[in-house]
Scaffold this motif. Structure first.
Motif, short mmCIF file in Angstrom:
data_model
loop_
_atom_site.label_atom_id
_atom_site.label_comp_id
_atom_site.label_asym_id
_atom_site.label_seq_id
_atom_site.Cartn_x
_atom_site.Cartn_y
_atom_site.Cartn_z
N TYR B 19 -10.43 -14.58 -4.66
CA TYR B 19 -10.16 -13.29 -3.95
C TYR B 19 -9.55 -12.40 -4.52
O TYR B 19 -9.34 -11.09 -4.11
CB TYR B 19 -9.48 -13.80 -2.48
CG TYR B 19 -8.02 -14.33 -3.05
CD1 TYR B 19 -6.90 -13.32 -2.95
CD2 TYR B 19 -7.82 -15.42 -3.14
CE1 TYR B 19 -5.61 -13.59 -3.04
CE2 TYR B 19 -6.19 -16.05 -3.47
CZ TYR B 19 -5.34 -14.98 -3.36
OH TYR B 19 -4.12 -15.24 -3.81
N LYS B 20 -8.82 -12.72 -5.52
CA LYS B 20 -7.92 -11.55 -6.48
C LYS B 20 -8.95 -10.78 -7.14
O LYS B 20 -8.68 -9.70 -7.68
CB LYS B 20 -7.20 -12.34 -7.28
CG LYS B 20 -5.95 -13.02 -6.44
CD LYS B 20 -4.97 -13.57 -7.26
CE LYS B 20 -5.46 -14.49 -8.18
NZ LYS B 20 -5.68 -15.83 -7.70
N PHE B 57 -10.09 -13.19 2.66
CA PHE B 57 -8.91 -13.33 1.98
C PHE B 57 -8.18 -11.98 1.51
O PHE B 57 -7.33 -11.55 1.73
CB PHE B 57 -8.66 -14.60 0.94
CG PHE B 57 -8.64 -15.91 1.42
CD1 PHE B 57 -8.34 -16.16 2.81
CD2 PHE B 57 -9.49 -17.03 0.85
CE1 PHE B 57 -8.34 -17.45 3.42
CE2 PHE B 57 -9.42 -18.16 1.20
CZ PHE B 57 -9.02 -18.52 2.49
N ARG B 59 -9.40 -9.09 2.56
CA ARG B 59 -9.15 -8.23 3.52
C ARG B 59 -7.79 -8.61 4.38
O ARG B 59 -7.10 -7.39 4.48
CB ARG B 59 -10.18 -8.60 4.54
CG ARG B 59 -11.56 -7.78 4.36
CD ARG B 59 -12.77 -8.04 5.24
NE ARG B 59 -13.85 -7.58 5.16
CZ ARG B 59 -15.05 -8.08 5.52
NH1 ARG B 59 -14.95 -9.06 6.44
NH2 ARG B 59 -16.08 -7.37 5.29
N PHE B 60 -7.52 -9.76 4.33
CA PHE B 60 -6.28 -9.97 4.81
C PHE B 60 -5.01 -9.60 3.90
O PHE B 60 -4.02 -9.09 4.66
CB PHE B 60 -6.04 -11.26 4.99
CG PHE B 60 -4.72 -12.02 5.64
CD1 PHE B 60 -4.55 -11.82 7.00
CD2 PHE B 60 -3.80 -12.57 4.60
CE1 PHE B 60 -3.13 -12.17 7.45
CE2 PHE B 60 -2.57 -13.02 5.13
CZ PHE B 60 -2.33 -12.90 6.34
N LEU B 61 -5.00 -9.71 2.81
CA LEU B 61 -4.31 -8.76 1.74
C LEU B 61 -4.28 -7.57 1.49
O LEU B 61 -3.58 -7.09 0.39
CB LEU B 61 -4.15 -9.97 0.36
CG LEU B 61 -3.69 -11.29 0.57
CD1 LEU B 61 -4.19 -12.15 -0.80
CD2 LEU B 61 -2.11 -11.25 1.03
N ALA B 62 -5.07 -6.75 2.04
CA ALA B 62 -5.40 -5.63 1.98
C ALA B 62 -5.70 -5.15 0.60
O ALA B 62 -5.40 -3.81 0.14
CB ALA B 62 -3.95 -4.66 2.49
N LEU B 63 -6.26 -5.86 0.00
CA LEU B 63 -7.09 -5.81 -1.38
C LEU B 63 -8.50 -4.72 -1.08
O LEU B 63 -8.72 -3.91 -1.88
CB LEU B 63 -7.47 -6.84 -2.12
CG LEU B 63 -6.09 -7.88 -2.58
CD1 LEU B 63 -6.78 -8.95 -3.06
CD2 LEU B 63 -5.38 -7.01 -3.41
N ILE B 64 -9.25 -5.12 -0.21
CA ILE B 64 -10.16 -4.38 0.29
C ILE B 64 -10.38 -3.83 1.76
O ILE B 64 -9.55 -4.66 2.68
CB ILE B 64 -11.51 -5.11 0.04
CG1 ILE B 64 -11.56 -6.32 0.74
CG2 ILE B 64 -11.84 -5.11 -1.50
CD1 ILE B 64 -13.03 -7.09 0.51
N PRO B 65 -10.76 -2.87 2.14
CA PRO B 65 -10.74 -2.36 3.66
C PRO B 65 -11.63 -3.39 4.58
O PRO B 65 -12.45 -3.97 4.20
CB PRO B 65 -11.00 -1.09 3.66
CG PRO B 65 -11.94 -1.06 2.78
CD PRO B 65 -11.59 -1.78 1.38
N TYR B 66 -11.04 -3.51 5.92
CA TYR B 66 -12.19 -4.20 6.77
C TYR B 66 -13.26 -3.58 7.12
O TYR B 66 -14.54 -4.12 7.23
CB TYR B 66 -11.36 -4.42 8.12
CG TYR B 66 -10.62 -5.56 8.11
CD1 TYR B 66 -10.86 -7.03 8.31
CD2 TYR B 66 -9.02 -5.42 7.80
CE1 TYR B 66 -9.91 -8.03 8.41
CE2 TYR B 66 -8.17 -6.55 7.62
CZ TYR B 66 -8.63 -7.69 7.98
OH TYR B 66 -7.84 -8.99 7.86
#
Lengths: 198, 68
Positions: B19-20, B57, B59-66
């Motif tokens: 996810y990273k 994961f 998306r939840f950590l705001a690494l990519i938008p929904y």
């Protein structure tokens, strides 16, 4: 009930305002919270400081802390619950892992040198208010249209009435009396022709 | 009338999905942030499930938008 220990990979999102006060303090708070609930912290390091893909609670940037911990499911859940209530952490993700990679073990509990973590200042939010003509009250909308049309014309302020002086009041009283005297006989005049015919 | 256009297959990644590693799995997302189907990603069922979890994961950590 036996409690089995697992290894977890954890990612913490820290509030930049708290991290500005001190990175070490924020990191130690996370570590102490995990240890208070019975989890062992093997690695806790800075992963990134970056812009969020979408704002969370008015925050546009955050500091990401990556941790590798071992503990029971209950200890992890209790720690997570506390983190969401108080402290600098505003989002957490725990993932079960098989083991801690050797590359990560080399970091340990990471200390940062001065100037290694530079957090840019938060920019003020630009409020964009979209106003539609439908939302406005009809009188307001009409008034704005009229103002827009007559904006090119010069606008003169209405003259404020001044208080009349004593001389002007006397003159007005005299003229009123004269007008009344002129009007009175006129009202009482009857057509003479009608009376003569009778 | 309707052309049956074969989609471009992205292909499997070099390693497992993480996810990273945002750059890796954004290849499997369209402009609106939606996952491509298996037909287009060319992944097996296990790989597609890993990809789905990694994206969620991230998306939840705001690494990519929904969404877009």
């Amino acid at each position: 009930m036996t409690e089995i220990k697992h290894t977890y990979q954890a990612m913490f999102l820290l509030d930049n305002q708290e991290v500005r006060k001190g990175y070490a303090e924020a990191r130690d708070w996370v570590r102490s919270t995990l240890e208070k609930h019975g989890a062992e912290v093997s690695v806790l390091r800075l992963w990134a400081e970056q812009e969020l893909a979408y704002p969370i609670g008015g925050r546009h940037r955050a500091t990401y802390l990556l941790g590798w911990i071992s503990g029971t499911g209950q200890s992890v859940n209790e720690a997570k619950r506390e983190m969401y209530l108080v402290g600098p952490v505003f989002r957490v993700l725990f993932l079960k892992a098989e083991s801690i990679p050797e590359e990560e073990l080399a970091y340990g509990i990471q200390d940062l040198k001065e100037g290694e973590l530079v957090i840019p200042e938060d920019l003020p939010e630009e409020e964009e208010e979209e106003v539609y003509a439908e939302d406005l009250e009809p009188n307001v909308a009409e008034g704005e249209e009229a103002a827009a049309e007559g904006s090119s014309e010069e606008v003169t302020e209405p003259e404020t009435p001044t208080e009349p002086t004593e001389e002007a009041q006397e003159a007005a009283a005299k003229s009123d009396g004269a007008e009344a005297a002129e009007e009175e006989p006129g009202e009482d005049v009857k057509p003479e022709e009608e009376s003569s015919n009778v | 009338m309707f052309e049956n256009v074969e989609p471009e297959i992205v292909g499997p990644p070099k390693g497992e999905f993480d996810y990273k590693d945002v750059e890796t799995f954004t290849r499997y997302l369209d402009a609106n942030g939606r996952l491509y189907s298996r037909k287009r990603t060319g992944l097996d069922a296990q790989g597609q499930r890993q990809l789905k979890k990694s994206v969620k994961f991230a998306r939840f950590l705001a690494l990519i938008p929904y969404g877009a």
